[in-house]
Scaffold this active site. Structure first.
Site, mmCIF file in Angstrom:
data_model
loop_
_atom_site.group_PDB
_atom_site.id
_atom_site.type_symbol
_atom_site.label_atom_id
_atom_site.label_comp_id
_atom_site.label_asym_id
_atom_site.label_seq_id
_atom_site.Cartn_x
_atom_site.Cartn_y
_atom_site.Cartn_z
ATOM 1 N N GLN A 147 -4.602 -9.248 91.178
ATOM 2 C CA GLN A 147 -4.906 -8.426 92.355
ATOM 3 C C GLN A 147 -6.396 -8.104 92.446
ATOM 4 O O GLN A 147 -7.133 -8.242 91.466
ATOM 5 C CB GLN A 147 -4.063 -7.144 92.326
ATOM 6 C CG GLN A 147 -4.148 -6.364 91.030
ATOM 7 C CD GLN A 147 -5.366 -5.478 90.913
ATOM 8 O OE1 GLN A 147 -5.994 -5.147 91.920
ATOM 9 N NE2 GLN A 147 -5.699 -5.067 89.709
ATOM 10 N N THR A 182 2.601 -15.781 90.012
ATOM 11 C CA THR A 182 1.593 -16.781 90.375
ATOM 12 C C THR A 182 1.689 -17.994 89.464
ATOM 13 O O THR A 182 1.573 -19.137 89.924
ATOM 14 C CB THR A 182 0.189 -16.161 90.295
ATOM 15 O OG1 THR A 182 0.092 -15.097 91.256
ATOM 16 C CG2 THR A 182 -0.887 -17.196 90.577
ATOM 17 N N HIS A 216 -1.888 -15.069 94.708
ATOM 18 C CA HIS A 216 -2.070 -14.071 93.653
ATOM 19 C C HIS A 216 -0.889 -13.116 93.623
ATOM 20 O O HIS A 216 -0.113 -12.999 94.578
ATOM 21 C CB HIS A 216 -3.376 -13.291 93.851
ATOM 22 C CG HIS A 216 -3.314 -12.216 94.899
ATOM 23 N ND1 HIS A 216 -2.969 -10.917 94.613
ATOM 24 C CD2 HIS A 216 -3.568 -12.255 96.229
ATOM 25 C CE1 HIS A 216 -3.020 -10.193 95.721
ATOM 26 N NE2 HIS A 216 -3.370 -10.976 96.723
ATOM 27 N N CYS A 217 -0.755 -12.433 92.491
ATOM 28 C CA CYS A 217 0.210 -11.342 92.358
ATOM 29 C C CYS A 217 -0.541 -10.161 91.751
ATOM 30 O O CYS A 217 -1.684 -9.905 92.158
ATOM 31 C CB CYS A 217 1.435 -11.762 91.554
ATOM 32 S SG CYS A 217 1.091 -12.499 89.931
ATOM 33 N N LEU A 218 0.056 -9.433 90.821
ATOM 34 C CA LEU A 218 -0.650 -8.301 90.224
ATOM 35 C C LEU A 218 -1.560 -8.755 89.097
ATOM 36 O O LEU A 218 -2.772 -8.551 89.138
ATOM 37 C CB LEU A 218 0.347 -7.256 89.708
ATOM 38 C CG LEU A 218 -0.295 -5.959 89.225
ATOM 39 C CD1 LEU A 218 -0.791 -5.135 90.405
ATOM 40 C CD2 LEU A 218 0.685 -5.129 88.391
#
Length: 266
Positions: free
Chosen positions: A44, A162, A154-156
Site C-alpha cells: 500500500q 498480490t 497492490h494489496c496491503l
C-alpha cells in the site's frame, strides 16, 4: 529461464514509504519476453512521501488495481502525486476473510513461528476462491488485456494477494516455474525488509497481544514456497489446472492471452 538476473537491482524501486515495489516483467514467456517498465507490484501507498510519489509518478502508471478490501482502503488511503491521473480499480467488499489483510488474519491465536507458518498455509488454501478477491482478480486480468500503458497491482503488504495474482499471470503466460517462485520469494529481500516488518509488527501485536514472538511476526510478514504451492495445489484440485481456473473463474481465455501477449510481450 530468466532474461535478467533475478537479483537485478533495477527490478526493485528504492522507495522509503512504499514497500515491495517492483517490476515483475523481464521474464521469458511462451511468446517471447515480458516487457520491462509496464508491470509493477507493491504494498500500500499510505506512507508514501513526496520523493516516493515523484518516483512513482515517473513510471507513468495508467492503471492501478487495488486488491485490498474496503476496510483496509478506509484505514490506509493511498497517498497520491499532485498530478496523479491513473485509473484505480477495485471490487467493493472485503477481499480477506475478515476486515484484515491475510497476514493480519493469520495472526489470530498464534504465538510462535511454527503456528504462524501453519496459519499462513491454511489461509493460502482458500485465498484463490474468496468471492471479493476473485472479483478483484477479474479486474486485474481484464486490465492487463484491455488497458494502456503501465499498470500496478497492490494489496496491503504486496506479498500474499498480490503475490498470488502475479504468480497466476506468470503461469498463464508461460513463465518458467522456477522464475515464478523466484519472483514470489523476492518479497523476502526486496527493499528494506526490516522496515517492512517493523511497519506491521505494532499493529499485529496490538490486535493479538504482545506475547507474539518476533519469529511469528517475521513469518507473518514473509512468504514461503509452501504458501504459493498450497494455493496452486488447491486451484488444481478444484479446477484441474491453473488455465482452467483462470478461464472459468477469472475470464482469462485464449483471446485474453493473445491480447496480453500483443501488449506486454516482445
Amino acid at each position: 529461464m530468466t532474461v535478467l538476473d533475478r537479483a537485478d537491482e533495477g527490478r526493485v524501486q528504492p522507495l522509503e514509504g512504499v514497500h515491495n515495489f517492483r517490476d515483475y516483467g523481464g521474464y521469458r514467456v511462451a511468446a517471447g519476453t515480458l516487457k520491462r517498465g509496464l508491470l509493477f507490484r507493491s504494498g500500500q501507498h499510505a506512507g508514501a512521501g513526496a520523493q516516493d510519489l515523484d518516483r512513482i509518478h515517473a513510471l507513468n502508471l495508467r492503471t492501478i488495481v487495488d486488491l485490498r478490501g474496503d476496510a483496509e482502503r478506509a484505514a490506509m488511503p493511498c497517498a497520491r502525486h499532485p498530478e496523479f491521473g491513473a485509473e484505480v480499480l477495485f471490487a467493493p467488499g472485503e477481499t480477506a476473510g475478515i476486515e484484515l489483510a491475510p497476514h493480519e488474519e493469520a495472526g489470530a491465536g498464534i504465538a510462535t513461528g511454527e503456528e504462524a507458518r501453519a496459519a499462513m498455509t491454511r489461509l493460502y488454501e482458500n485465498m484463490p476462491f474468496r468471492p471479493v478477491l476473485v472479483k478483484s482478480l477479474r479486474l486485474y486480468i481484464a486490465a492487463l488485456a484491455d488497458g494502456e500503458g503501465a499498470s500496478l497491482v497492490h494489496c496491503l503488504a504486496g506479498k500474499d494477494r498480490t503475490g498470488l495474482a502475479v504468480a497466476l499471470v506468470h503461469d498463464l503466460l508461460g513463465v518458467h516455474p522456477d522464475d515464478i517462485m523466484a519472483d514470489y520469494l523476492l518479497t523476502n529481500t526486496a527493499g528494506n525488509r526490516e522496515a517492512r516488518i517493523e511497519s506491521a509488527a505494532a499493529g499485529i501485536r496490538d490486535r493479538y497481544g504482545a506475547a507474539m514472538s518476533d519469529e511469528a511476526i517475521v513469518t507473518l510478514m514473509s512468504v514461503e514456497a509452501a504458501y504459493l504451492n498450497t494455493a496452486m495445489a488447491a486451484i488444481r484440485a478444484r479446477h484441474g489446472s491453473v488455465a482452467d481456473y483462470a478461464r472459468d473463474v477469472l475470464g482469462a481465455d485464449d483471446a485474453w492471452r493473445g491480447k496480453v501477449e500483443a501488449r506486454l510481450v516482445e
